[in-house]
Design a protein around this motif. Structure first.
Motif, PDB file in Angstrom:
ATOM      1  N   LYS A   1      24.452   6.876  18.395  1.00 29.46           N
ATOM      2  CA  LYS A   1      23.514   6.690  17.295  1.00 29.46           C
ATOM      3  C   LYS A   1      22.477   7.798  17.303  1.00 29.46           C
ATOM      4  N   ARG A   2      22.234   8.344  16.135  1.00 30.38           N
ATOM      5  CA  ARG A   2      21.243   9.410  16.009  1.00 30.38           C
ATOM      6  C   ARG A   2      19.858   8.818  15.792  1.00 30.38           C
ATOM      7  N   THR A   3      18.890   9.420  16.428  1.00 25.19           N
ATOM      8  CA  THR A   3      17.509   8.999  16.212  1.00 25.19           C
ATOM      9  C   THR A   3      17.021   9.557  14.890  1.00 25.19           C
ATOM     10  N   PRO A   4      16.347   8.776  14.077  1.00 22.97           N
ATOM     11  CA  PRO A   4      15.900   9.263  12.773  1.00 22.97           C
ATOM     12  C   PRO A   4      14.909  10.418  12.918  1.00 22.97           C
ATOM     13  N   THR A   5      15.053  11.412  12.040  1.00 21.63           N
ATOM     14  CA  THR A   5      14.179  12.587  12.057  1.00 21.63           C
ATOM     15  C   THR A   5      12.833  12.236  11.428  1.00 21.63           C
ATOM     16  N   GLU A   6      11.768  12.642  12.103  1.00 28.75           N
ATOM     17  CA  GLU A   6      10.426  12.405  11.576  1.00 28.75           C
ATOM     18  C   GLU A   6       9.971  13.615  10.773  1.00 28.75           C
ATOM     19  N   VAL A   7       9.052  13.374   9.840  1.00 27.14           N
ATOM     20  CA  VAL A   7       8.535  14.450   8.999  1.00 27.14           C
ATOM     21  C   VAL A   7       7.687  15.387   9.839  1.00 27.14           C
TER      22      VAL A   7
ATOM     23  N   VAL B   1      13.398  24.683   3.517  1.00 24.50           N
ATOM     24  CA  VAL B   1      13.249  23.600   4.485  1.00 24.50           C
ATOM     25  C   VAL B   1      14.630  23.048   4.840  1.00 24.50           C
ATOM     26  N   ARG B   2      14.805  22.638   6.086  1.00 23.53           N
ATOM     27  CA  ARG B   2      16.080  22.104   6.535  1.00 23.53           C
ATOM     28  C   ARG B   2      16.398  20.781   5.834  1.00 23.53           C
ATOM     29  N   VAL B   3      17.684  20.431   5.817  1.00 18.45           N
ATOM     30  CA  VAL B   3      18.140  19.234   5.112  1.00 18.45           C
ATOM     31  C   VAL B   3      17.571  17.972   5.759  1.00 18.45           C
ATOM     32  N   ASP B   4      17.524  17.935   7.086  1.00 19.83           N
ATOM     33  CA  ASP B   4      17.025  16.732   7.745  1.00 19.83           C
ATOM     34  C   ASP B   4      15.553  16.493   7.439  1.00 19.83           C
ATOM     35  N   GLN B   5      14.769  17.576   7.297  1.00 17.95           N
ATOM     36  CA  GLN B   5      13.363  17.423   6.949  1.00 17.95           C
ATOM     37  C   GLN B   5      13.192  16.968   5.499  1.00 17.95           C
ATOM     38  N   LEU B   6      14.073  17.477   4.620  1.00 16.06           N
ATOM     39  CA  LEU B   6      14.014  17.039   3.227  1.00 16.06           C
ATOM     40  C   LEU B   6      14.299  15.548   3.119  1.00 16.06           C
ATOM     41  N   LYS B   7      15.324  15.084   3.844  1.00 13.77           N
ATOM     42  CA  LYS B   7      15.652  13.658   3.802  1.00 13.77           C
ATOM     43  C   LYS B   7      14.538  12.807   4.400  1.00 13.77           C
ATOM     44  N   ALA B   8      13.933  13.283   5.493  1.00 13.60           N
ATOM     45  CA  ALA B   8      12.844  12.524   6.115  1.00 13.60           C
ATOM     46  C   ALA B   8      11.645  12.416   5.177  1.00 13.60           C
ATOM     47  N   TYR B   9      11.336  13.492   4.467  1.00 13.10           N
ATOM     48  CA  TYR B   9      10.204  13.473   3.530  1.00 13.10           C
ATOM     49  C   TYR B   9      10.480  12.519   2.379  1.00 13.10           C
ATOM     50  N   LEU B  10      11.714  12.536   1.824  1.00 10.60           N
ATOM     51  CA  LEU B  10      12.038  11.655   0.713  1.00 10.60           C
ATOM     52  C   LEU B  10      12.020  10.190   1.141  1.00 10.60           C
ATOM     53  N   LYS B  11      12.487   9.911   2.368  1.00 12.92           N
ATOM     54  CA  LYS B  11      12.454   8.534   2.853  1.00 12.92           C
ATOM     55  C   LYS B  11      11.027   8.048   3.063  1.00 12.92           C
ATOM     56  N   SER B  12      10.156   8.974   3.508  1.00  6.88           N
ATOM     57  CA  SER B  12       8.749   8.583   3.686  1.00  6.88           C
ATOM     58  C   SER B  12       8.085   8.283   2.352  1.00  6.88           C
ATOM     59  N   ARG B  13       8.623   8.839   1.257  1.00  7.23           N
ATOM     60  CA  ARG B  13       8.087   8.582  -0.084  1.00  7.23           C
ATOM     61  C   ARG B  13       8.845   7.450  -0.783  1.00  7.23           C
ATOM     62  N   SER B  14       9.790   6.808  -0.038  1.00  6.12           N
ATOM     63  CA  SER B  14      10.591   5.702  -0.579  1.00  6.12           C
ATOM     64  C   SER B  14      11.428   6.131  -1.775  1.00  6.12           C
ATOM     65  N   VAL B  15      11.931   7.378  -1.703  1.00 11.44           N
ATOM     66  CA  VAL B  15      12.811   7.899  -2.754  1.00 11.44           C
ATOM     67  C   VAL B  15      14.255   7.628  -2.333  1.00 11.44           C
ATOM     68  N   LYS B  16      15.052   7.047  -3.217  1.00 10.65           N
ATOM     69  CA  LYS B  16      16.436   6.744  -2.925  1.00 10.65           C
ATOM     70  C   LYS B  16      17.267   8.024  -2.955  1.00 10.65           C
ATOM     71  N   ILE B  17      18.012   8.247  -1.873  1.00 14.60           N
ATOM     72  CA  ILE B  17      18.821   9.465  -1.745  1.00 14.60           C
ATOM     73  C   ILE B  17      20.273   9.110  -2.046  1.00 14.60           C
ATOM     74  N   PRO B  18      20.935   9.804  -2.969  1.00 15.58           N
ATOM     75  CA  PRO B  18      22.355   9.540  -3.245  1.00 15.58           C
ATOM     76  C   PRO B  18      23.211   9.767  -1.996  1.00 15.58           C
TER      77      PRO B  18
END
Length: 380
Positions: free
Chosen positions: A326-332, A350-367
């Protein structure tokens, strides 16, 4: 391996017409003759599929068009240039110049000379050979020149060396013309036609020198036991008695679809080892195995590691030693100023993992199948 005796007992196959692979001129000391090249043995492959329109059921044709990235206009062939690097400089070519660079001479065969037949080695063969035969319909007299050349090469035990250019814009290669006399069986039926085998020869760059480490030599007793195994397992084999099981299943499936059947007919796979027949000589195999591998692995015992039994707590013994996947979730990253990145248009750096972490912190749904460009667009 058990051969299939009859080719008509439920076999599915595609009937292929015999045709020449290509027709090329052979130049002998400025004398032009016409020859046809045939592939006597060629791998049978699955028929290629076609793209069809789902509404009209018409065959589709794929057309490639090049579009200018800046203007969006279609480009003509004369507007497209090719660039090659030479001494850190970009050299520009057009399509006609590229074609002229690739073209060495007209397609055909040119006789370079003759060599003894012993000069042709088995390791010189690069690909499957072609069978060359004259074509009197194209150039009259080709058959006469062909027979004269064939008879003299057979009498002198020589092979011909030719330069061949198979088709336009292909690199020239050297090939050997190996003569073959016409042969017949006891009933007078032709078993081998008269002609030349065209065997493609390697260049000096194609031949590799392998450095093989010295291996320990086997003893006389081991060699004798191996000879006994080879004699005991010797079979009468002819590849023409076997059909390709993958092709048989392919054609049987096509036949079922064409006839609107629920399931395809079963096709037997005869390209398997006769284990039952081999086990009749089990003693020979065991004697050889005990002599060559006295302390090593036994070829008659499956060398498989069994999965450990569950412990008292219901888990496997190896569960504690296995690392977690299991991967540990990436923090912003707090050092990133997202407002500044958006205003300056540098979000794509910006790297993909940082982009996903930022969107999740904003509660944006990622396809689910979102690419980096989609993530950048969501951030902007």
């Amino acid at each position: 391996m058990r051969p299939r005796n009859s080719r008509n007992s439920g076999l599915a196959f595609e009937e292929k017409n015999t045709r020449s692979d290509r027709s090329r001129n052979l130049i002998l000391l400025s004398v032009l003759t016409q020859k046809l090249a045939y592939s006597l043995i060629q791998e049978a492959k699955k028929s290629s599929f076609l793209w069809m329109d789902s509404k009209t059921n018409q065959t589709l044709r794929v057309i490639t068009k090049r579009v200018c990235e800046d203007t969006g206009c279609l480009l003509m062939d004369t507007q497209i240039k090719y660039v090659g690097k030479l001494a850190s400089r970009n050299v520009v070519f057009d399509k006609d110049e590229i074609t002229a660079m690739k073209s060495v001479d007209k397609p055909g065969l040119r006789l370079m000379g003759f060599k003894p037949k012993s000069a042709l080695k088995h390791y010189h063969n690069l690909t499957h050979s072609l069978f060359v035969y004259p074509d009197d319909f194209a150039i009259k007299g080709s058959g006469v020149a062909f027979v004269a050349l064939l008879e003299r090469m057979l009498a002198l035990d020589k092979i011909g060396i030719v330069r061949i250019i198979p088709r336009i814009n292909t690199a020239p290669r050297f090939a050997a013309l190996l003569p073959q006399r016409e042969t017949f069986d006891s009933d007078g039926i032709q078993t081998g036609p008269s002609g030349f085998y065209l065997i493609f020869l390697p260049y000096a760059d194609d031949i590799r020198s392998l450095e093989i480490e010295p291996r320990p030599k086997a003893g006389d007793e081991a060699i004798q036991k191996a000879k006994n195994i080879v004699k005991a397992l010797r079979i009468k084999f002819d590849s023409q008695n076997f059909e390709n099981p993958a092709l048989q299943k392919h054609f049987a499936t096509l036949q079922a679809l064409a006839l609107d059947r629920e399931a395809a007919e079963e096709t037997g796979d005869y390209v398997v080892a006769d284990v039952e027949g081999m086990m009749k000589h089990e003693e020979l195999l065991k004697d050889f195995n005990d002599l060559v591998f006295p302390d090593g692995p036994n070829v008659f015992v499956a060398n498989r590691k069994k999965r450990p039994l569950p412990s008292d707590n219901g888990t496997d013994d190896l569960s504690d030693s296995r690392p977690s996947k299991k991967r540990t979730p990436t923090e912003v990253d707090p050092s990133l100023n997202w407002d500044e990145l958006v205003s300056s248009g540098k979000v794509s750096s910006v790297r993909v993992d940082q982009l996903k972490a930022y969107l999740k912190s904003r509660s944006v749904k990622i396809p689910t199948k979102a690419k980096k460009a989609d993530l950048v667009e969501l951030v902007n």
